[in-house]
Enzyme design. Structure first.
Site, PDB file in Angstrom:
ATOM      1  N   ASN A  10       0.554   6.133  -2.619  1.00 32.37           N
ATOM      2  CA  ASN A  10      -0.569   5.198  -2.576  1.00 32.37           C
ATOM      3  C   ASN A  10       0.005   3.884  -2.048  1.00 32.37           C
ATOM      4  OD1 ASN A  10      -2.732   3.545  -3.003  1.00 32.37           O
ATOM      5  ND2 ASN A  10      -3.028   4.092  -5.159  1.00 32.37           N
ATOM      6  N   LYS A  17       3.102   3.000  -4.367  1.00 32.30           N
ATOM      7  CA  LYS A  17       3.242   3.772  -5.604  1.00 32.30           C
ATOM      8  C   LYS A  17       3.478   5.217  -5.219  1.00 32.30           C
ATOM      9  CE  LYS A  17       0.010   0.986  -8.260  1.00 32.30           C
ATOM     10  NZ  LYS A  17      -1.403   0.833  -8.190  1.00 32.30           N
ATOM     11  N   ARG A  91      -3.230   8.640  -0.572  1.00 30.78           N
ATOM     12  CA  ARG A  91      -4.537   8.084  -0.917  1.00 30.78           C
ATOM     13  C   ARG A  91      -4.946   7.161   0.226  1.00 30.78           C
ATOM     14  NH1 ARG A  91      -6.271   4.447  -6.149  1.00 30.78           N
ATOM     15  NH2 ARG A  91      -8.475   4.611  -5.723  1.00 30.78           N
ATOM     16  N   HIS A 180     -13.670   5.582  -5.474  1.00 29.42           N
ATOM     17  CA  HIS A 180     -13.223   6.356  -6.647  1.00 29.42           C
ATOM     18  C   HIS A 180     -13.674   7.820  -6.524  1.00 29.42           C
ATOM     19  CE1 HIS A 180     -13.474   2.414  -9.188  1.00 29.42           C
ATOM     20  NE2 HIS A 180     -12.208   2.633  -8.845  1.00 29.42           N
ATOM     21  N   HIS A 208     -16.584   5.793 -14.153  1.00 24.70           N
ATOM     22  CA  HIS A 208     -15.163   5.450 -13.980  1.00 24.70           C
ATOM     23  C   HIS A 208     -15.033   3.960 -14.284  1.00 24.70           C
ATOM     24  CE1 HIS A 208     -11.160   5.704 -11.817  1.00 24.70           C
ATOM     25  NE2 HIS A 208     -11.375   4.395 -11.858  1.00 24.70           N
ATOM     26  N   GLY A 210     -12.506   1.048 -15.104  1.00 26.60           N
ATOM     27  CA  GLY A 210     -11.124   0.547 -15.168  1.00 26.60           C
ATOM     28  C   GLY A 210     -11.138  -0.912 -14.766  1.00 26.60           C
ATOM     29  N   ARG A 241     -14.349  -8.530 -10.060  1.00 26.29           N
ATOM     30  CA  ARG A 241     -15.375  -8.432  -9.008  1.00 26.29           C
ATOM     31  C   ARG A 241     -16.773  -8.605  -9.590  1.00 26.29           C
ATOM     32  NH1 ARG A 241     -13.331  -2.816  -6.958  1.00 26.29           N
ATOM     33  NH2 ARG A 241     -11.137  -3.357  -7.027  1.00 26.29           N
ATOM     34  N   ASP A 284      -8.711  -8.521 -18.198  1.00 25.14           N
ATOM     35  CA  ASP A 284      -8.256  -7.362 -18.965  1.00 25.14           C
ATOM     36  C   ASP A 284      -9.174  -7.167 -20.172  1.00 25.14           C
ATOM     37  OD1 ASP A 284      -6.773  -5.730 -20.938  1.00 25.14           O
ATOM     38  OD2 ASP A 284      -5.208  -5.803 -19.404  1.00 25.14           O
ATOM     39  N   ARG A 286      -8.865  -5.561 -22.835  1.00 21.54           N
ATOM     40  CA  ARG A 286      -8.252  -5.687 -24.170  1.00 21.54           C
ATOM     41  C   ARG A 286      -8.246  -7.143 -24.627  1.00 21.54           C
ATOM     42  NH1 ARG A 286      -3.505  -1.880 -22.108  1.00 21.54           N
ATOM     43  NH2 ARG A 286      -3.995  -3.243 -20.363  1.00 21.54           N
ATOM     44  N   GLY A 334     -12.882   3.476 -19.918  1.00 23.94           N
ATOM     45  CA  GLY A 334     -13.706   4.625 -20.307  1.00 23.94           C
ATOM     46  C   GLY A 334     -12.974   5.617 -21.189  1.00 23.94           C
ATOM     47  N   ASN A 336     -10.220   4.827 -23.087  1.00 24.95           N
ATOM     48  CA  ASN A 336      -9.527   4.244 -24.241  1.00 24.95           C
ATOM     49  C   ASN A 336     -10.368   3.427 -25.196  1.00 24.95           C
ATOM     50  OD1 ASN A 336      -6.856   5.159 -23.540  1.00 24.95           O
ATOM     51  ND2 ASN A 336      -6.976   3.733 -21.819  1.00 24.95           N
ATOM     52  N   GLU A 384      -6.159  10.965 -10.487  1.00 23.65           N
ATOM     53  CA  GLU A 384      -6.364  10.935  -9.044  1.00 23.65           C
ATOM     54  C   GLU A 384      -5.141  11.482  -8.287  1.00 23.65           C
ATOM     55  OE1 GLU A 384      -7.727   7.006 -10.069  1.00 23.65           O
ATOM     56  OE2 GLU A 384      -9.069   7.045  -8.347  1.00 23.65           O
TER      57      GLU A 384
HETATM   58  P1  ADP Z   1      -7.250   0.567 -12.278  1.00 22.36           P
HETATM   59  O1  ADP Z   1      -8.659   0.308 -11.815  1.00 22.36           O
HETATM   60  O2  ADP Z   1      -6.309  -0.547 -12.020  1.00 22.36           O
HETATM   61  O3  ADP Z   1      -6.739   1.943 -11.946  1.00 22.36           O
HETATM   62  P2  ADP Z   1      -7.270   1.485 -15.033  1.00 22.36           P
HETATM   63  O4  ADP Z   1      -8.170   2.659 -14.914  1.00 22.36           O
HETATM   64  O5  ADP Z   1      -5.842   1.713 -15.344  1.00 22.36           O
HETATM   65  O6  ADP Z   1      -7.432   0.500 -13.833  1.00 22.36           O
HETATM   66  O7  ADP Z   1      -7.891   0.540 -16.177  1.00 22.36           O
HETATM   67  C1  ADP Z   1      -7.323  -0.697 -16.470  1.00 22.36           C
HETATM   68  C2  ADP Z   1      -8.228  -1.398 -17.468  1.00 22.36           C
HETATM   69  O8  ADP Z   1      -8.309  -0.577 -18.635  1.00 22.36           O
HETATM   70  C3  ADP Z   1      -7.716  -2.766 -17.920  1.00 22.36           C
HETATM   71  O9  ADP Z   1      -8.735  -3.732 -17.784  1.00 22.36           O
HETATM   72  C4  ADP Z   1      -7.410  -2.565 -19.388  1.00 22.36           C
HETATM   73  O10 ADP Z   1      -7.748  -3.679 -20.127  1.00 22.36           O
HETATM   74  C5  ADP Z   1      -8.337  -1.430 -19.763  1.00 22.36           C
HETATM   75  N1  ADP Z   1      -7.887  -0.768 -20.976  1.00 22.36           N
HETATM   76  C6  ADP Z   1      -6.797  -0.016 -21.188  1.00 22.36           C
HETATM   77  N2  ADP Z   1      -6.727   0.368 -22.494  1.00 22.36           N
HETATM   78  C7  ADP Z   1      -7.819  -0.180 -23.113  1.00 22.36           C
HETATM   79  C8  ADP Z   1      -8.339  -0.179 -24.427  1.00 22.36           C
HETATM   80  N3  ADP Z   1      -7.731   0.473 -25.415  1.00 22.36           N
HETATM   81  N4  ADP Z   1      -9.478  -0.867 -24.664  1.00 22.36           N
HETATM   82  C9  ADP Z   1     -10.113  -1.522 -23.682  1.00 22.36           C
HETATM   83  N5  ADP Z   1      -9.683  -1.563 -22.429  1.00 22.36           N
HETATM   84  C10 ADP Z   1      -8.561  -0.910 -22.132  1.00 22.36           C
END
Ligand code: ADP
Length: 399
Positions: A10, A17, A91, A180, A208, A210, A241, A284, A286, A334, A336, A384
């Protein structure tokens, strides 16, 4: 040709990556990332599976330098020679309307990826650089391009047209493409497998979620609509975004803030908006959840805007498909976060969607559907890179 080991790449503008797959044993042998290629402070993190990560500072002038170093790292840790690598899967962000599936790279494919540069100006040049770098470092090894847009090519015209003068579609290919795609394809197929049904029997909404987020309506195994558009800026509010907004906002903000260059405005929409923009705290999720727990109202508002938008897309796509059998959550948020999943479907009991609190608090591939709910809600981890490796294997095996 028997395919055993596939390198998945990627490539970004200054990063690369990688993951090396053993497709025979269904294993990731090693993964890593090269950062700051072509700029000061080059750095590589290489992680052979089951062993400690190795980190090094390494000035890589080009992507080909990075690939050559990756091969050295792979041959000193998990394989004995570069010739053990049978194929490379890449990718590629944007395939425009040119690709509805993964393809073996040849001169025509490279030219088509180049034709899509205006549609994916940040990613496609880097993706092509990755392909050329592998050619330079690995000779005429078979390479496969896997497009983020390909799965969405089955959308009907009324779902992908924007209501602007038709000539812009004809002249500049302005339409919805969606992104995606490898993730939506993978988790919708896994959902059908999990439910023991043929994909042709199912209406699925895949979420999806993230850093970048998109939602997809999959009817009978085919994408019929998706939330991202010409670019990955449309749809849900994301980490940074904006997602959908009234286009007239641009003029108002630009006039008031004395922004004269549209690319500065787009930078705000891409990098300073979304949940970061609303909360003023972080992109983020979290961090936002922690801030909300501490009583921060703007963090709470940002999260509410996010889950409310997911809910609206679920409703819209159920209407578009004339029903829904399963809703699937995937990617960082989604997979976590049980709370955000629950909030996204809160109040949808009227359409048969409800989550069981206890089931929702488990991890991995899980059915979180509440007893009696007619629509199944599933959590399915996306992969992916695995899709890129298996598409590459399938195409190269047939050579
Ligand atoms: P990318 O789009 O970069 O591939 P990912 O699918 O890895 O992203 O998702 C990253 C996002 O997931 C981050 O914003 C992170 O805060 C969130 N994330 C990861 N673990 C948790 C969690 N336990 N609760 C809420 N958000 C989480």
């Amino acid at each position: 040709m028997v395919i055993l080991k596939i390198l998945v790449i990627n490539a970004g503008s200054s990063s690369l990556k990688y993951q090396l797959f053993d497709t025979e044993q269904h294993l990731v042998l090693a993964k890593g990332v090269c950062e700051r290629i072509g700029i000061d402070g080059g750095h590589i993190k290489h992680t052979p599976t089951g062993k400690p990560a190795m980190e090094e500072d390494n000035a890589m002038a080009t992507h080909a330098d990075a690939i050559r170093r990756v091969i050295e790292l792979l041959t000193s840790t998990v394989i004995s020679s570069m010739h053990e690598i049978d194929a490379v899967g890449h990718r590629v962000l944007h395939g425009g309307a040119e690709f509805s599936g993964s393809v073996l790279v040849n001169d025509d494919v490279k030219a088509a990826i180049r034709r899509c540069f205006p549609l994916g100006p940040l990613h496609n040049p880097a993706n092509l650089t990755g392909i050329l770098a592998c050619e330079e470092a690995m000779g005429n090894i078979p390479q496969v391009a896997v497009f983020d847009t390909a799965f969405h090519q089955t959308m009907p015209d009324y779902a992908y047209m924007y209501a602007i003068p038709y000539e812009y579609y004809e002249k500049y290919k302005i339409r919805r493409y969606g992104f995606h795609g490898t993730s939506h394809r993978y988790v919708s197929a896994k959902a059908a497998e999990f439910l023991g049904k043929d994909p042709s029997e199912l209406k699925i909404i895949t979420c999806h979620l993230g850093n970048g987020s998109s939602i997809c309506a999959v009817d009978g195994g085919k994408c019929v609509d998706t939330s991202m558009g010409l670019t990955p800026l449309e749809g849900l509010p994301m980490g940074t975004r904006s997602g959908v907004l009234d286009p007239a906002i641009l003029e108002t903000v630009m006039k008031n803030e004395n922004i004269t260059d549209i690319s500065d405005m787009l930078n705000i929409l891409n990098k300073k908006s979304g949940v970061l923009g609303i909360s003023g705290i972080s992109s983020d999720f979290r961090d936002l959840i922690a801030a909300k727990q501490d009583g921060n109202e703007r963090a709470a508002l940002a999260l509410k805007c996010f889950t409310y938008s997911i809910k609206k897309y679920i409703g819209a796509y159920a209407a578009a498909m004339g029903g829904v059998d399963a809703v699937v959550f995937t990617a960082g948020v989604g997979e976590n976060n049980a709370t955000l999943r629950a909030e996204a479907v809160e109040g949808l009991e009227f359409m048969g969607i409800a989550i069981d609190e206890a089931k929702n608090n488990t991890r991995g591939t899980v059915d979180v559907t509440a007893n009696g709910a007619k629509v199944r809600t599933l959590v399915i981890p996306t992969d992916e890179e695995f899709v890129i490796a298996s598409d590459t294997e399938e195409i190269v095996r047939a050579l």
